[in-house]
Motif scaffolding. Structure first.
Motif, short mmCIF file in Angstrom:
data_model
loop_
_atom_site.label_atom_id
_atom_site.label_comp_id
_atom_site.label_asym_id
_atom_site.label_seq_id
_atom_site.Cartn_x
_atom_site.Cartn_y
_atom_site.Cartn_z
N MET A 1 2.42 3.42 4.39
CA MET A 1 1.13 2.74 4.31
C MET A 1 0.05 3.64 3.71
SD MET A 1 1.17 -0.44 5.44
CE MET A 1 -0.47 -0.75 5.99
N GLU A 2 0.33 4.89 3.38
CA GLU A 2 -0.71 5.77 2.88
C GLU A 2 -1.21 5.38 1.50
OE1 GLU A 2 1.70 9.56 1.20
OE2 GLU A 2 1.64 9.29 3.36
N ASN A 3 -0.48 4.51 0.80
CA ASN A 3 -0.92 4.04 -0.51
C ASN A 3 -1.56 2.66 -0.46
OD1 ASN A 3 -0.17 6.30 -2.05
ND2 ASN A 3 1.95 5.65 -1.97
N ARG A 4 -1.70 2.10 0.75
CA ARG A 4 -2.31 0.78 0.93
C ARG A 4 -3.39 0.88 2.01
NH1 ARG A 4 -1.46 -3.31 -2.40
NH2 ARG A 4 -1.05 -4.86 -0.83
N LEU A 5 -4.37 -0.02 1.92
CA LEU A 5 -5.46 -0.10 2.90
C LEU A 5 -5.55 -1.51 3.43
CD1 LEU A 5 -8.43 1.54 0.96
CD2 LEU A 5 -7.09 2.57 2.79
N ARG A 6 -6.05 -1.64 4.63
CA ARG A 6 -6.40 -2.96 5.16
C ARG A 6 -7.93 -3.00 5.24
NH1 ARG A 6 -2.09 -5.05 9.60
NH2 ARG A 6 -0.33 -5.09 8.16
N ILE A 7 -8.47 -4.08 4.70
CA ILE A 7 -9.93 -4.26 4.71
C ILE A 7 -10.25 -5.70 5.08
CG2 ILE A 7 -10.41 -2.43 3.03
CD1 ILE A 7 -10.65 -4.60 0.90
N ARG A 8 -11.48 -5.92 5.52
CA ARG A 8 -11.91 -7.26 5.90
C ARG A 8 -13.09 -7.65 5.02
NH1 ARG A 8 -10.16 -10.03 10.01
NH2 ARG A 8 -9.39 -8.20 11.13
N TYR B 1 -7.34 -8.33 4.15
CA TYR B 1 -6.50 -8.10 2.97
C TYR B 1 -5.88 -6.71 3.05
CZ TYR B 1 -9.03 -12.02 0.90
OH TYR B 1 -9.57 -13.25 0.64
N GLU B 2 -4.71 -6.60 2.45
CA GLU B 2 -4.11 -5.30 2.21
C GLU B 2 -4.20 -5.05 0.72
OE1 GLU B 2 -0.55 -3.86 4.44
OE2 GLU B 2 0.28 -3.87 2.40
N VAL B 3 -4.66 -3.86 0.32
CA VAL B 3 -4.89 -3.54 -1.09
C VAL B 3 -4.36 -2.14 -1.41
CG1 VAL B 3 -6.99 -4.96 -1.17
CG2 VAL B 3 -7.19 -2.53 -0.73
N ASP B 4 -4.19 -1.86 -2.70
CA ASP B 4 -3.84 -0.51 -3.12
C ASP B 4 -4.98 0.43 -2.74
OD1 ASP B 4 -1.52 -1.50 -4.28
OD2 ASP B 4 -2.38 -1.58 -6.29
N LEU C 1 -10.17 4.51 -2.39
CA LEU C 1 -10.98 3.38 -1.98
C LEU C 1 -11.27 3.37 -0.48
CD1 LEU C 1 -9.44 0.64 -4.30
CD2 LEU C 1 -11.64 1.80 -4.56
N ALA C 2 -10.56 4.20 0.29
CA ALA C 2 -10.85 4.33 1.72
C ALA C 2 -12.23 4.95 1.92
CB ALA C 2 -9.79 5.17 2.41
N SER C 3 -12.64 5.81 1.01
CA SER C 3 -13.95 6.45 1.13
C SER C 3 -14.94 5.98 0.06
CB SER C 3 -13.82 7.97 1.07
OG SER C 3 -13.24 8.38 -0.15
N ARG C 4 -14.45 5.49 -1.08
CA ARG C 4 -15.33 5.09 -2.18
C ARG C 4 -15.45 3.58 -2.34
NH1 ARG C 4 -16.83 9.67 -5.54
NH2 ARG C 4 -18.32 8.14 -6.27
N ALA D 1 -6.93 -4.92 -14.78
CA ALA D 1 -6.43 -4.03 -13.73
C ALA D 1 -6.47 -4.78 -12.41
CB ALA D 1 -7.30 -2.78 -13.65
N THR D 2 -5.74 -4.28 -11.42
CA THR D 2 -5.71 -4.91 -10.12
C THR D 2 -5.48 -3.88 -9.02
OG1 THR D 2 -4.68 -6.65 -8.79
CG2 THR D 2 -3.24 -5.44 -10.27
N ILE D 3 -5.89 -4.25 -7.82
CA ILE D 3 -5.57 -3.45 -6.64
C ILE D 3 -4.57 -4.21 -5.75
CG2 ILE D 3 -7.63 -2.00 -6.60
CD1 ILE D 3 -8.79 -3.98 -4.49
N ASN D 4 -3.96 -5.26 -6.31
CA ASN D 4 -2.87 -5.99 -5.66
C ASN D 4 -3.22 -6.43 -4.24
OD1 ASN D 4 -0.91 -5.73 -7.87
ND2 ASN D 4 -1.10 -3.56 -7.41
#
Length: 71
Positions: free
Chosen positions: A1-8, A15-18, A28-31, A61-64
């Motif tokens: 999971m270190e290459n994916r994030l969960r965000i609301r 959502y889960e994103v790159d 994107l975890a910090s930026r 481009a996409t963050i899937n």
């Protein structure tokens, strides 16, 4: 999971994103900042539509982004 994030998103959907911006490889975890149903990379202001699979609004481009129910 270190290459994916969960965000609301602002509407409560999760959502889960790159994790890494496809443009500059910024973390994107910090930026990343959620604005409505969009995720903005604050390094160069690339914006990704979460409700459209994470597609960038200004480039090919996409963050899937994937909608998730269990978070």
């Amino acid at each position: 999971m270190e290459n994916r994030l969960r965000i609301r998103a602002s509407d409560g959907k999760a959502y889960e994103v790159d994790r890494w911006c496809p443009h500059s490889k910024s973390d994107l975890a910090s930026r990343g900042v959620v604005m409505g149903s969009k995720l903005v990379c604050t390094r160069h202001n690339w914006t990704f539509s979460l409700d459209q699979g994470g597609k960038c609004t200004s480039a090919d481009a996409t963050i899937n982004a994937c909608l998730i129910d269990d978070w």
